[in-house]
Design a protein around this motif. Structure first.
Motif, PDB file in Angstrom:
ATOM      1  N   PHE A 229       7.709  11.769  11.564  1.00  9.40           N
ATOM      2  CA  PHE A 229       6.559  11.037  11.022  1.00  9.40           C
ATOM      3  C   PHE A 229       6.986   9.671  10.494  1.00  9.40           C
ATOM      4  O   PHE A 229       8.148   9.446  10.145  1.00  9.40           O
ATOM      5  N   ASP A 230       6.017   8.757  10.438  1.00 13.86           N
ATOM      6  CA  ASP A 230       6.280   7.435   9.873  1.00 13.86           C
ATOM      7  C   ASP A 230       6.411   7.501   8.359  1.00 13.86           C
ATOM      8  O   ASP A 230       7.094   6.675   7.751  1.00 13.86           O
ATOM      9  N   THR A 231       5.724   8.464   7.751  1.00 15.56           N
ATOM     10  CA  THR A 231       5.758   8.624   6.297  1.00 15.56           C
ATOM     11  C   THR A 231       6.133  10.069   5.964  1.00 15.56           C
ATOM     12  O   THR A 231       6.663  10.781   6.796  1.00 15.56           O
ATOM     13  N   THR A 232       5.830  10.486   4.751  1.00 13.51           N
ATOM     14  CA  THR A 232       6.155  11.848   4.324  1.00 13.51           C
ATOM     15  C   THR A 232       5.414  12.870   5.181  1.00 13.51           C
ATOM     16  O   THR A 232       4.198  12.740   5.396  1.00 13.51           O
ATOM     17  N   PRO A 233       6.094  13.863   5.706  1.00  8.23           N
ATOM     18  CA  PRO A 233       5.442  14.852   6.563  1.00  8.23           C
ATOM     19  C   PRO A 233       4.403  15.668   5.801  1.00  8.23           C
ATOM     20  O   PRO A 233       4.528  15.876   4.585  1.00  8.23           O
ATOM     21  N   PRO A 234       3.364  16.127   6.491  1.00  8.28           N
ATOM     22  CA  PRO A 234       2.369  16.992   5.859  1.00  8.28           C
ATOM     23  C   PRO A 234       2.934  18.390   5.638  1.00  8.28           C
ATOM     24  O   PRO A 234       3.953  18.762   6.214  1.00  8.28           O
ATOM     25  N   ASP A 235       2.256  19.160   4.802  1.00  7.72           N
ATOM     26  CA  ASP A 235       2.638  20.545   4.564  1.00  7.72           C
ATOM     27  C   ASP A 235       2.106  21.403   5.714  1.00  7.72           C
ATOM     28  O   ASP A 235       0.893  21.556   5.872  1.00  7.72           O
ATOM     29  N   LEU A 236       3.015  21.930   6.520  1.00  9.83           N
ATOM     30  CA  LEU A 236       2.614  22.730   7.676  1.00  9.83           C
ATOM     31  C   LEU A 236       2.674  24.228   7.417  1.00  9.83           C
ATOM     32  O   LEU A 236       2.309  25.021   8.282  1.00  9.83           O
ATOM     33  N   SER A 237       3.113  24.615   6.219  1.00  7.04           N
ATOM     34  CA  SER A 237       3.360  26.032   5.957  1.00  7.04           C
ATOM     35  C   SER A 237       2.088  26.869   5.988  1.00  7.04           C
ATOM     36  O   SER A 237       2.155  28.081   6.183  1.00  7.04           O
ATOM     37  N   ARG A 238       0.921  26.236   5.798  1.00  2.82           N
ATOM     38  CA  ARG A 238      -0.326  27.003   5.778  1.00  2.82           C
ATOM     39  C   ARG A 238      -1.144  26.843   7.059  1.00  2.82           C
ATOM     40  O   ARG A 238      -2.255  27.335   7.145  1.00  2.82           O
ATOM     41  N   GLU A 261      -3.346  24.504  18.846  1.00  5.04           N
ATOM     42  CA  GLU A 261      -4.415  23.562  18.494  1.00  5.04           C
ATOM     43  C   GLU A 261      -4.488  23.259  17.007  1.00  5.04           C
ATOM     44  O   GLU A 261      -4.617  22.078  16.620  1.00  5.04           O
ATOM     45  N   PRO A 262      -4.403  24.266  16.102  1.00  2.00           N
ATOM     46  CA  PRO A 262      -4.431  23.930  14.666  1.00  2.00           C
ATOM     47  C   PRO A 262      -3.306  23.003  14.255  1.00  2.00           C
ATOM     48  O   PRO A 262      -3.518  22.066  13.471  1.00  2.00           O
ATOM     49  N   LEU A 263      -2.105  23.226  14.793  1.00  2.96           N
ATOM     50  CA  LEU A 263      -0.971  22.362  14.449  1.00  2.96           C
ATOM     51  C   LEU A 263      -1.175  20.962  14.988  1.00  2.96           C
ATOM     52  O   LEU A 263      -0.930  19.976  14.277  1.00  2.96           O
ATOM     53  N   LEU A 264      -1.641  20.834  16.212  1.00  2.00           N
ATOM     54  CA  LEU A 264      -1.846  19.508  16.800  1.00  2.00           C
ATOM     55  C   LEU A 264      -2.871  18.711  16.005  1.00  2.00           C
ATOM     56  O   LEU A 264      -2.739  17.486  15.861  1.00  2.00           O
ATOM     57  N   GLY A 265      -3.893  19.403  15.489  1.00  3.84           N
ATOM     58  CA  GLY A 265      -4.897  18.708  14.683  1.00  3.84           C
ATOM     59  C   GLY A 265      -4.296  18.106  13.428  1.00  3.84           C
ATOM     60  O   GLY A 265      -4.596  16.954  13.070  1.00  3.84           O
ATOM     61  N   VAL A 266      -3.424  18.855  12.760  1.00  2.00           N
ATOM     62  CA  VAL A 266      -2.777  18.361  11.537  1.00  2.00           C
ATOM     63  C   VAL A 266      -1.823  17.222  11.866  1.00  2.00           C
ATOM     64  O   VAL A 266      -1.778  16.194  11.160  1.00  2.00           O
ATOM     65  N   LEU A 267      -1.057  17.370  12.939  1.00  2.00           N
ATOM     66  CA  LEU A 267      -0.095  16.334  13.305  1.00  2.00           C
ATOM     67  C   LEU A 267      -0.797  15.026  13.676  1.00  2.00           C
ATOM     68  O   LEU A 267      -0.365  13.941  13.289  1.00  2.00           O
ATOM     69  N   ALA A 268      -1.881  15.128  14.438  1.00  2.00           N
ATOM     70  CA  ALA A 268      -2.594  13.928  14.871  1.00  2.00           C
ATOM     71  C   ALA A 268      -3.181  13.162  13.698  1.00  2.00           C
ATOM     72  O   ALA A 268      -3.291  11.926  13.739  1.00  2.00           O
ATOM     73  N   ALA A 269      -3.529  13.882  12.645  1.00  2.00           N
ATOM     74  CA  ALA A 269      -4.136  13.247  11.470  1.00  2.00           C
ATOM     75  C   ALA A 269      -3.104  12.750  10.469  1.00  2.00           C
ATOM     76  O   ALA A 269      -3.470  12.161   9.442  1.00  2.00           O
ATOM     77  N   SER A 270      -1.814  12.952  10.769  1.00  2.00           N
ATOM     78  CA  SER A 270      -0.775  12.653   9.787  1.00  2.00           C
ATOM     79  C   SER A 270       0.204  11.593  10.251  1.00  2.00           C
ATOM     80  O   SER A 270       1.280  11.451   9.669  1.00  2.00           O
ATOM     81  N   GLY A 271      -0.125  10.865  11.306  1.00  2.00           N
ATOM     82  CA  GLY A 271       0.738   9.775  11.751  1.00  2.00           C
ATOM     83  C   GLY A 271       2.042  10.230  12.357  1.00  2.00           C
ATOM     84  O   GLY A 271       3.108   9.688  12.019  1.00  2.00           O
TER      85      GLY A 271
END
Length: 303
Positions: A229-238, A261-271
């Motif tokens: 990621f360009d910045t701090t990674p999102p919390d993927l544990s949930r 699909e749920p993971l890709l949605g979080v990644l796409a929204a997190s830069g």
């Protein structure tokens, strides 16, 4: 079309020990089936019952429609079998051994046999007693392949071979498949099975537990994902289906079971800056199935 191999309820017990539980399996003409299982799982027992070399306790097996238990000679005319241990005649030369095995098989492609001798780098003038374990195994492989059978049954066929000869073996199996020959391949070398097989069958404690293509068996293990990621990674544990999350600065590694699909949605929204994913190898699939627990009671395989 008649199946190259068909077993129905094929089972074998030694006293009170079930070495092979009722097994239903089919191998088509021109198909390579990889047969996997830990030591003692029942692989060799299954092969012996399939070929009529051991009397099944229940069920039956057919080779091109011929019952191998009741008509073994007829069934064996279309089969070449390579066991894991090459018990040959020590006083014969390699050439004499090949000639004898060819007469037993009833046919040989002499030109192809000479080609295989070159490809496997075998000196046929030496006596068997002077051969290493790998060279004795080469004799069996050359004899089996040069008979050009409709079905090859291979039980740990590359035992003792060096990596170059393993590659020669893989090329020969690929050529056999392209000629329409069926191959039943039992091997501990998972990369070998993965490279050659159309489908894989997994046996454990005498029971056939999985049969399918590698794509169909991917559910046994997780998809590996590596994201930067360009910045701090999102919390993927949930995130649903995400496990084994590891964070290293701006980089996250995790595994995904089920839909991504749920993971890709979080990644796409997190830069996300970089994303790599990898499907599990056959070794990872196998370990996912056999990572814990005993192998099984089959003393003939363990021996």
């Amino acid at each position: 079309m008649v199946a190259a191999i068909r077993t129905v309820g094929l089972a074998k017990s030694f006293g009170s020990t079930a070495a092979l539980r009722p097994m239903d399996l089919e191998v088509s003409e021109g198909e390579v089936l990889g047969f996997l299982g830990p030591n003692g799982a029942g692989k060799t027992t299954a092969i012996r019952c399939l070929l009529g070399l051991a009397r099944a306790t229940a069920g039956w097996a057919e080779i091109f429609g011929v019952n191998a238990q009741t008509h073994p000679a007829e069934a064996h005319r279309r089969v070449a079998y390579v066991p894991g241990e090459a018990n040959l005649w020590p006083g014969l030369t390699g050439r004499e051994t090949l000639a004898l095995l060819s007469r037993v098989q009833g046919r040989v492609d002499a030109a192809y046999q000479e080609e295989l001798i070159e490809r496997f780098q075998l000196d046929p003038s030496k006596r068997v007693r002077a051969y290493s374990k790998g060279n004795r195994q080469k004799v069996l492989l050359i004899a089996a392949l040069s008979s050009r059978p409709e079905l090859l049954v291979l039980d740990e066929p590359t035992t003792g071979l060096d990596p170059l000869m393993e590659q020669a073996f893989r090329e020969c199996v690929g050529e056999a498949r392209r000629r329409g020959q069926a191959v039943f391949l039992s091997s501990h070398i998972l990369s070998e099975v993965e490279a050659l097989s159309d489908r894989v069958a997994i046996i454990r404690a005498g029971e056939l537990v999985e049969v399918g293509t590698l794509a169909e068996m991917r559910h046994l293990s997780a998809l590996s994902v590596d994201a930067t990621f360009d910045t701090t990674p999102p919390d993927l544990s949930r995130v649903p289906g995400v496990t084994a999350v590891q964070v290293d600065g701006n980089r996250v590694r995790c595994q995904v079971i089920g839909s991504v699909e749920p993971l890709l949605g979080v990644l796409a929204a997190s830069g996300v800056h970089q994303l790599l994913s990898r499907e599990p190898s056959l070794e990872e699939l196998f370990l996912a199935r056999y990572g814990r627990g005993p192998a099984g009671p089959d003393s003939s395989d363990a021996a």
